[in-house]
Design a protein around this motif. Structure first.
Motif, PDB file in Angstrom:
ATOM      1  N   ALA A 166       0.878  -1.104   0.073  1.00 21.40           N
ATOM      2  CA  ALA A 166       0.092   0.003  -0.056  1.00 21.40           C
ATOM      3  C   ALA A 166       0.959   1.267   0.151  1.00 21.40           C
ATOM      4  O   ALA A 166       1.979   1.229   0.412  1.00 21.40           O
ATOM      5  CB  ALA A 166      -0.909   0.108   1.182  1.00 21.40           C
ATOM      6  N   ASP A 167       0.380   2.237  -0.446  1.00 19.28           N
ATOM      7  CA  ASP A 167       1.159   3.679  -0.298  1.00 19.28           C
ATOM      8  C   ASP A 167       0.841   4.310   1.155  1.00 19.28           C
ATOM      9  O   ASP A 167      -0.287   3.947   1.460  1.00 19.28           O
ATOM     10  CB  ASP A 167       1.022   4.533  -1.525  1.00 19.28           C
ATOM     11  CG  ASP A 167      -0.442   4.797  -1.979  1.00 19.28           C
ATOM     12  OD1 ASP A 167      -1.272   5.311  -1.121  1.00 19.28           O
ATOM     13  OD2 ASP A 167      -0.615   5.041  -3.081  1.00 19.28           O
ATOM     14  N   ASN A 171      -3.932   3.843  -0.626  1.00 18.71           N
ATOM     15  CA  ASN A 171      -4.093   3.056  -1.946  1.00 18.71           C
ATOM     16  C   ASN A 171      -3.325   1.696  -1.781  1.00 18.71           C
ATOM     17  O   ASN A 171      -2.200   1.682  -1.235  1.00 18.71           O
ATOM     18  CB  ASN A 171      -3.723   3.814  -3.182  1.00 18.71           C
ATOM     19  CG  ASN A 171      -4.148   5.069  -3.278  1.00 18.71           C
ATOM     20  OD1 ASN A 171      -5.483   5.709  -3.445  1.00 18.71           O
ATOM     21  ND2 ASN A 171      -3.374   6.146  -3.434  1.00 18.71           N
ATOM     22  N   VAL A 172      -4.298   0.687  -2.044  1.00 22.77           N
ATOM     23  CA  VAL A 172      -3.788  -0.730  -1.836  1.00 22.77           C
ATOM     24  C   VAL A 172      -3.745  -1.339  -3.327  1.00 22.77           C
ATOM     25  O   VAL A 172      -4.428  -1.460  -3.885  1.00 22.77           O
ATOM     26  CB  VAL A 172      -4.615  -1.484  -0.957  1.00 22.77           C
ATOM     27  CG1 VAL A 172      -4.360  -2.790  -0.802  1.00 22.77           C
ATOM     28  CG2 VAL A 172      -4.598  -0.678   0.438  1.00 22.77           C
ATOM     29  N   TRP A 173      -2.527  -1.969  -3.610  1.00 25.41           N
ATOM     30  CA  TRP A 173      -2.490  -2.844  -4.642  1.00 25.41           C
ATOM     31  C   TRP A 173      -3.085  -4.175  -4.605  1.00 25.41           C
ATOM     32  O   TRP A 173      -2.581  -4.997  -3.637  1.00 25.41           O
ATOM     33  CB  TRP A 173      -0.974  -2.969  -5.122  1.00 25.41           C
ATOM     34  CG  TRP A 173      -0.836  -3.517  -6.460  1.00 25.41           C
ATOM     35  CD1 TRP A 173      -1.288  -3.113  -7.664  1.00 25.41           C
ATOM     36  CD2 TRP A 173      -0.116  -4.851  -6.751  1.00 25.41           C
ATOM     37  NE1 TRP A 173      -0.912  -3.830  -8.732  1.00 25.41           N
ATOM     38  CE2 TRP A 173      -0.133  -4.826  -8.209  1.00 25.41           C
ATOM     39  CE3 TRP A 173       0.266  -5.790  -6.137  1.00 25.41           C
ATOM     40  CZ2 TRP A 173       0.044  -6.255  -8.809  1.00 25.41           C
ATOM     41  CZ3 TRP A 173       0.736  -6.937  -6.791  1.00 25.41           C
ATOM     42  CH2 TRP A 173       0.809  -7.159  -8.099  1.00 25.41           C
ATOM     43  N   ASN A 201       2.661   7.532  -5.011  1.00 24.82           N
ATOM     44  CA  ASN A 201       1.538   6.957  -5.107  1.00 24.82           C
ATOM     45  C   ASN A 201       1.283   6.016  -6.055  1.00 24.82           C
ATOM     46  O   ASN A 201       1.702   6.076  -7.339  1.00 24.82           O
ATOM     47  CB  ASN A 201       0.655   8.345  -5.704  1.00 24.82           C
ATOM     48  CG  ASN A 201      -1.038   8.063  -5.823  1.00 24.82           C
ATOM     49  OD1 ASN A 201      -1.346   7.272  -6.259  1.00 24.82           O
ATOM     50  ND2 ASN A 201      -1.504   8.981  -5.054  1.00 24.82           N
ATOM     51  N   LEU A 202       0.449   4.798  -5.922  1.00 27.79           N
ATOM     52  CA  LEU A 202       0.644   3.775  -6.755  1.00 27.79           C
ATOM     53  C   LEU A 202      -0.359   4.064  -7.740  1.00 27.79           C
ATOM     54  O   LEU A 202       0.155   3.358  -9.052  1.00 27.79           O
ATOM     55  CB  LEU A 202      -0.126   2.781  -6.037  1.00 27.79           C
ATOM     56  CG  LEU A 202       0.548   1.880  -4.690  1.00 27.79           C
ATOM     57  CD1 LEU A 202      -0.380   0.978  -3.873  1.00 27.79           C
ATOM     58  CD2 LEU A 202       1.640   1.490  -5.420  1.00 27.79           C
ATOM     59  N   PHE A 203      -1.057   5.197  -7.948  1.00 25.86           N
ATOM     60  CA  PHE A 203      -1.614   5.344  -9.355  1.00 25.86           C
ATOM     61  C   PHE A 203      -0.740   5.930 -10.367  1.00 25.86           C
ATOM     62  O   PHE A 203      -1.121   6.312 -11.452  1.00 25.86           O
ATOM     63  CB  PHE A 203      -3.079   6.115  -8.834  1.00 25.86           C
ATOM     64  CG  PHE A 203      -4.003   5.587  -8.442  1.00 25.86           C
ATOM     65  CD1 PHE A 203      -4.802   4.793  -9.418  1.00 25.86           C
ATOM     66  CD2 PHE A 203      -4.513   5.555  -7.331  1.00 25.86           C
ATOM     67  CE1 PHE A 203      -5.837   4.118  -8.748  1.00 25.86           C
ATOM     68  CE2 PHE A 203      -5.578   4.765  -6.558  1.00 25.86           C
ATOM     69  CZ  PHE A 203      -6.277   4.071  -7.664  1.00 25.86           C
ATOM     70  N   MET A 208       0.848  -0.574 -12.644  1.00 27.52           N
ATOM     71  CA  MET A 208       0.329  -1.052 -11.712  1.00 27.52           C
ATOM     72  C   MET A 208      -1.046  -0.339 -11.253  1.00 27.52           C
ATOM     73  O   MET A 208      -1.865  -1.023 -10.650  1.00 27.52           O
ATOM     74  CB  MET A 208       1.168  -0.776 -10.235  1.00 27.52           C
ATOM     75  CG  MET A 208       2.415  -1.510 -10.272  1.00 27.52           C
ATOM     76  SD  MET A 208       3.295  -1.400  -8.636  1.00 27.52           S
ATOM     77  CE  MET A 208       2.272  -2.527  -7.678  1.00 27.52           C
ATOM     78  N   ALA A 209      -1.452   0.801 -11.817  1.00 24.76           N
ATOM     79  CA  ALA A 209      -2.580   1.600 -11.578  1.00 24.76           C
ATOM     80  C   ALA A 209      -3.890   0.537 -11.819  1.00 24.76           C
ATOM     81  O   ALA A 209      -4.912   0.907 -10.894  1.00 24.76           O
ATOM     82  CB  ALA A 209      -2.646   2.799 -12.500  1.00 24.76           C
ATOM     83  N   VAL A 212      -5.090  -1.120  -8.495  1.00 31.48           N
ATOM     84  CA  VAL A 212      -4.753  -0.611  -7.114  1.00 31.48           C
ATOM     85  C   VAL A 212      -6.396  -0.260  -6.676  1.00 31.48           C
ATOM     86  O   VAL A 212      -7.302   0.071  -7.348  1.00 31.48           O
ATOM     87  CB  VAL A 212      -4.394   0.718  -7.425  1.00 31.48           C
ATOM     88  CG1 VAL A 212      -4.282   1.614  -6.158  1.00 31.48           C
ATOM     89  CG2 VAL A 212      -2.696   0.481  -7.743  1.00 31.48           C
ATOM     90  N   SER A 215      -7.749   4.387  -2.053  1.00 34.03           N
ATOM     91  CA  SER A 215      -8.042   4.760  -0.651  1.00 34.03           C
ATOM     92  C   SER A 215      -9.398   5.207  -0.013  1.00 34.03           C
ATOM     93  O   SER A 215      -9.760   5.096   0.919  1.00 34.03           O
ATOM     94  CB  SER A 215      -6.899   6.017  -0.255  1.00 34.03           C
ATOM     95  OG  SER A 215      -7.307   7.073  -0.900  1.00 34.03           O
TER      96      SER A 215
END
Length: 274
Positions: A166-167, A171-173, A201-203, A208-209, A212, A215
């Motif tokens: 998670a970042d 946000n969680v992958w 930020n994972l986005f 990866m976005a 995700v 959040s």
């Protein structure tokens, strides 16, 4: 709420709560399982998405489950779920048989804010005959008789699962485990344990976005290394088959289960998978 502890999140799961839990391949938070048992908040209504295994069997064995809605219960290669089987024989839990499509349809209904979702494939089944809350109606859009089943929306208080990262924005992958997104969309509160927190930020990562979970749908995150053990986690570590067999053998009796649980609960989180 990021970078907290599983114990703190587990205390949020109040007595009588409805809790959605994922299948054994999809990111089971065994760290939260132990924390929930330590808290002791019982009378839980567990919704398996769509099947249950070790996690649910341990919660049943610990006496925390009053109702279980699931399409199957199994320890996979380790055999049946012994504490679940014992609870069914003794009538200590209420079972609500479902099917995988029915569970997902119910969660989709909750996500969409509608009272039910229509599905096919249940007509004439024993499962349908034993679920009076599932209604069969004539398709109002058809010009001739066309029965269809209405599955009530499945509203849950909590969704609980484990993910790789998670970042710090929450946000969680979850990768391609879309059942985790379905759980989070349907739940009032989503509690997640992760292997690690990452900066940025994972986005922002184009690759990866798409995997995700925003959040917006995540209310608590706790770091717990190897938090799915003895289950595996995609891209991180495999399932500990030997440990599943050890549990299955121990949990055949109540005393054996209690001894196993006592040993696991005495260990510190970093020691559990050693």
């Amino acid at each position: 709420m990021t970078d907290t502890k599983p114990q703190e999140m587990a205390r949020l799961i109040h007595r009588g709560a409805r809790v959605a839990l994922p299948a054994d391949y999809a990111g089971v938070s065994m760290a939260m399982t132990r924390a929930m048992i330590a808290c002791g908040h019982g009378d839980l209504y567990i919704v398996c998405v769509p099947t249950g295994g070790l996690q649910v069997d341990m919660l049943v064995g610990a006496g925390l489950v009053s109702t279980l809605e699931t399409s199957a219960m199994s320890l996979g290669e380790a055999g049946g779920a012994p504490r679940f089987s014992d609870a069914i024989r003794n009538g200590t839990i209420r079972i609500r048989d479902a099917t995988c499509p029915a569970v997902h349809a119910g969660l989709l209904g909750a996500q969409k804010g509608v009272p039910f979702m229509p599905i096919r494939g249940l007509i004439g089944s024993d499962v349908l005959a034993n679920r009076p809350d599932w209604k069969v109606i004539d398709n109002p859009m058809a010009s001739e008789p066309d029965p269809i089943v209405l599955i009530p929306a499945i509203h849950v208080d909590f969704a609980v699962f484990h993910a790789p990262i998670a970042d710090r924005s929450g946000n969680v992958w979850i990768g391609r485990r879309r059942e985790l997104a379905a759980m989070a969309y349907a739940a009032r509160t989503t509690l997640v344990t992760v292997e690690r927190l990452v900066d940025g930020n994972l986005f922002d990562d184009e690759i990866m976005a798409a995997g995700v979970l925003p959040s917006l749908y995540v209310h608590g995150i706790a770091v717990s290394q190897r938090g799915a053990w003895p289950y595996g986690l995609w891209g991180e570590y495999p399932t500990d088959i030997a440990e599943l067999h050890r549990y299955a053998a121990a949990a055949r009796s109540k005393d054996g289960f209690d001894d196993y649980l006592s040993g696991i609960m005495r260990k510190q989180p970093a020691e559990v998978s050693r």
